[in-house]
Design an enzyme around this catalytic site. Structure first.
Site, PDB file in Angstrom:
ATOM      1  N   HIS A 457      11.701 -23.782 -20.549  1.00 14.90           N
ATOM      2  CA  HIS A 457      12.951 -23.036 -20.381  1.00 14.90           C
ATOM      3  C   HIS A 457      14.013 -23.821 -19.624  1.00 14.90           C
ATOM      4  CE1 HIS A 457      12.027 -20.683 -16.362  1.00 14.90           C
ATOM      5  NE2 HIS A 457      11.678 -21.927 -16.270  1.00 14.90           N
ATOM      6  N   GLU A 458      15.256 -23.404 -19.847  1.00 13.66           N
ATOM      7  CA  GLU A 458      16.468 -24.082 -19.358  1.00 13.66           C
ATOM      8  C   GLU A 458      16.577 -25.500 -19.911  1.00 13.66           C
ATOM      9  OE1 GLU A 458      18.478 -22.157 -18.194  1.00 13.66           O
ATOM     10  OE2 GLU A 458      17.142 -20.545 -17.618  1.00 13.66           O
ATOM     11  N   GLY A 459      16.132 -25.693 -21.146  1.00 11.77           N
ATOM     12  CA  GLY A 459      16.240 -26.989 -21.799  1.00 11.77           C
ATOM     13  C   GLY A 459      14.923 -27.722 -21.811  1.00 11.77           C
TER      14      GLY A 459
END
Length: 610
Positions: A457-459
């Site tokens: 998550h978040e890239g």
């Protein structure tokens, strides 16, 4: 073992956080107020979070047909967190904040991440509100951000879609003006949104009276068509429940509906949702379409959203580091108390002699040292980045600009490195426990499951790597990379004068030179496909070099400090530095080899050959 002595050393001896109080913004604070904040957060984490980490893992959120139900422990922890004031700790006094340095806020939040990351520290709520404080109108700040900082409302970040995942250029959620007078709404230009968002953390719950969704959507062109790519992507505030200009609920649900809860490997205490916007389940004024208020300028949604995403990436890195630290402490305690086997050599062959504790075995020590080097090093990196945030906000013009650019380069590492290597630390914690580690009788299996999310998550890793090699090390003619190299060179110069560290200083100098030559070689043809084919190995090598620098700097400060206060702690930091330089830094050669050759193996293998 306790986290607090490590935090105290990193904050006060290494980063000199007290010196921030010399700046006007933080002038009301002192070491005593900093310590009081840490004491409060440590207590809340110990009393309201840690005892319920297993509870929120086993009692997953569920939808009862009307609302999402969470364990009572989650409600109690959230209430205690809100009452602590930490949601607005770094904000201005005028909006109810404490004007604390972000460095201290990041350190204090680490207690919650370590005690129960699944209950959480409201990272997205504060990030959502911080975004609005930068890009929102005064009215949006007063109505939405202030209520989020006060804990009345929660916040989310709605980017991904089922068909698009991380490919934001393929976002299909659309926003159309809500009537001829849409520009005149005091809360911002008013649009109707339709579409679906996936993987929305805390997307629905009853912890707060309202949820403020920050949503990426495309505004159609004059022909009513969505513009391909990222052009046209705009940012909107879409509250779950509609509000007036005083922040009061109007009693009207917005047209945002929970479409489902995702059942996850870890982080089970936090709801993760699929949300439908504008499907007509909760029509507003008799019409389908979720009401959204434009943030910033049309077509500038990604520019605004990255403010929140970058902050979230530091938060993800911190969560990964603290999960790793939790596993390290658990496996260290186990190793000190678990008798098994006897020493190697002739003396160990006498079965009549008592067994030794497993911490006396060299390989167990290797696994413990690896965990320590990964997790304490990662925590130091996250606090260093937090210190750069304070420098960017309160330093002089030159220092602030340098901090901005250093953060640009370090953010992909701050997110990705802990999420990979502190996950490895959790795996080693299971290994130290042996078969017991693979059971639910011990907490280390949950730490691993919870940490596995952080690489995604978040890239994802691939996205962070492409960002680092494809953009960050090149931006402004490579000035960010030059600034980082200068700081590393300064550490190298100081460490060269310390006999115990001189060899490490030379090794770091060679690694830094290798990073520079590999960066040039990757881009030698100017072809992005060739350069980025091995972006992840590049990022792994870059990250290991950054962590080697962090450890060398930490060790140099530790040896220079008053060693009589904590000889064991200083020995531990130097030992972790020795481990990292002897066992970890040499790995970068293999990673950079494929980068320098622009090795095409992965990119060119025919699909049918897989």
């Amino acid at each position: 073992m306790s986290l607090r002595p490590t935090l105290d050393f990193l904050l006060y001896d290494w980063l000199r956080a007290e010196s921030l109080n010399e700046r006007a913004r933080f002038a009301d604070h002192s070491r005593e107020t900093f310590d009081a904040v840490l004491d409060t957060c440590e207590r809340i984490a110990r009393e309201k979070y840690a005892p319920y980490n297993r509870t929120v893992d086993t009692q997953e959120p569920h939808f009862d047909g009307e609302k999402v139900v969470l364990p009572q422990a989650t409600h109690d922890a959230h209430k205690a967190f809100v009452e602590s004031g930490m949601l607005s700790a770094a904000q201005d006094y005028e909006i109810g904040g404490m004007q604390l340095p972000y460095t201290l806020q990041a350190a204090a939040n680490s207690f919650f991440a370590m005690a129960s990351v699944s209950i959480g520290s409201n990272m997205l709520t504060s990030g959502n509100a911080n975004l609005l404080m930068v890009h929102g109108t005064p009215m949006q700040q007063a109505v939405f951000a202030r209520n989020e900082f006060a804990g009345r409302w929660a916040g989310t970040m709605c980017l991904s879609e089922p068909q698009a995942g991380s490919s934001l250029s393929d976002v299909a959620t659309r926003a159309v003006p809500d009537g001829p007078d849409y520009q005149d709404d005091p809360l911002g230009p008013r649009y109707r949104l339709t579409g679906n968002k996936m993987w929305i953390s805390a997307g629905d719950h009853e912890l707060t009276e309202n949820i403020v969704h920050i949503v990426l959507a495309k505004i159609p062109d004059e022909n009513g068509k969505l513009v391909p790519g990222t052009r046209g992507i705009s940012l909107f505030i879409v509250p779950k429940k509609l509000v007036d200009t005083e922040g009061r609920l109007t009693g009207q649900r917005n047209d945002v509906a929970l479409a489902g809860l995702n059942h996850k490997l870890g982080w089970r205490g936090t709801t993760n949702t699929l949300l439908n916007f504008g499907e007509g389940k909760f029509p507003v004024d008799g019409k389908a379409g979720a009401i959204g208020y434009l943030v910033g300028q049309p077509g500038k949604g990604l520019h605004c959203m990255f403010h929140m995403m970058n902050e979230a990436r530091i938060g993800v890195g911190t969560a990964a580091a603290m999960l790793g630290m939790a596993g390290y402490e658990a496996s260290l305690d186990y190793a000190k108390n678990r008798p098994q086997g006897r020493p190697a050599g002739p003396a160990g062959k006498d079965a009549a002699k008592p067994q030794v504790r497993i911490i006396e075995h060299a390989d167990v020590r290797r696994m413990l040292l690896a965990q320590k080097s990964y997790c304490e090093g990662a925590l130091a990196l996250e606090l260093y980045c937090a210190r750069l945030v304070d420098e960017q906000k309160t330093g002089d013009a030159e220092a602030a600009d340098d901090a901005r650019l250093l953060l640009e380069v370090l953010t992909p590492i701050a997110k990705s490195w802990p999420s990979e290597w502190c996950l490895e630390a959790n795996s080693l914690a299971i290994q130290v426990h042996g078969g017991y580690g693979y059971t639910r009788d011990f907490p280390v299996e949950q730490y691993w499951r919870d940490n596995r999310l952080n690489m995604i998550h978040e890239g994802t890793h691939g996205i962070q790597a492409a960002d680092l090699l494809g953009r960050k090390v090149l931006m402004e003619d490579g000035r960010g990379l030059q600034l980082l190299a200068a700081r590393m060179t300064d550490t190298i110069a100081r460490a060269t004068g310390v006999p115990a560290l001189a060899g490490h200083a030379n090794a770091l100098a060679e690694a830094l030179q290798h990073i520079g030559s590999a960066t040039r070689a990757a881009w030698a043809t100017g072809n992005p496909q060739e350069a980025l084919a091995n972006a992840v190995p590049y990022m792994q090598a870059f990250g290991h070099t950054v962590l080697a620098w962090i450890w060398l700097d930490v060790a140099e400060h530790a040896l220079r400090a008053d060693a009589a206060r904590a000889l064991a702690a200083t020995a531990g930091r130097v030992g972790a530095t020795d481990y990292f330089f002897h066992y970890e830094l040499p790995k970068i050669g293999a990673w950079l080899q494929v980068v320098e050759r622009r090795d095409p193996t992965c990119a060119t293998l025919p699909e049918e050959a897989f």
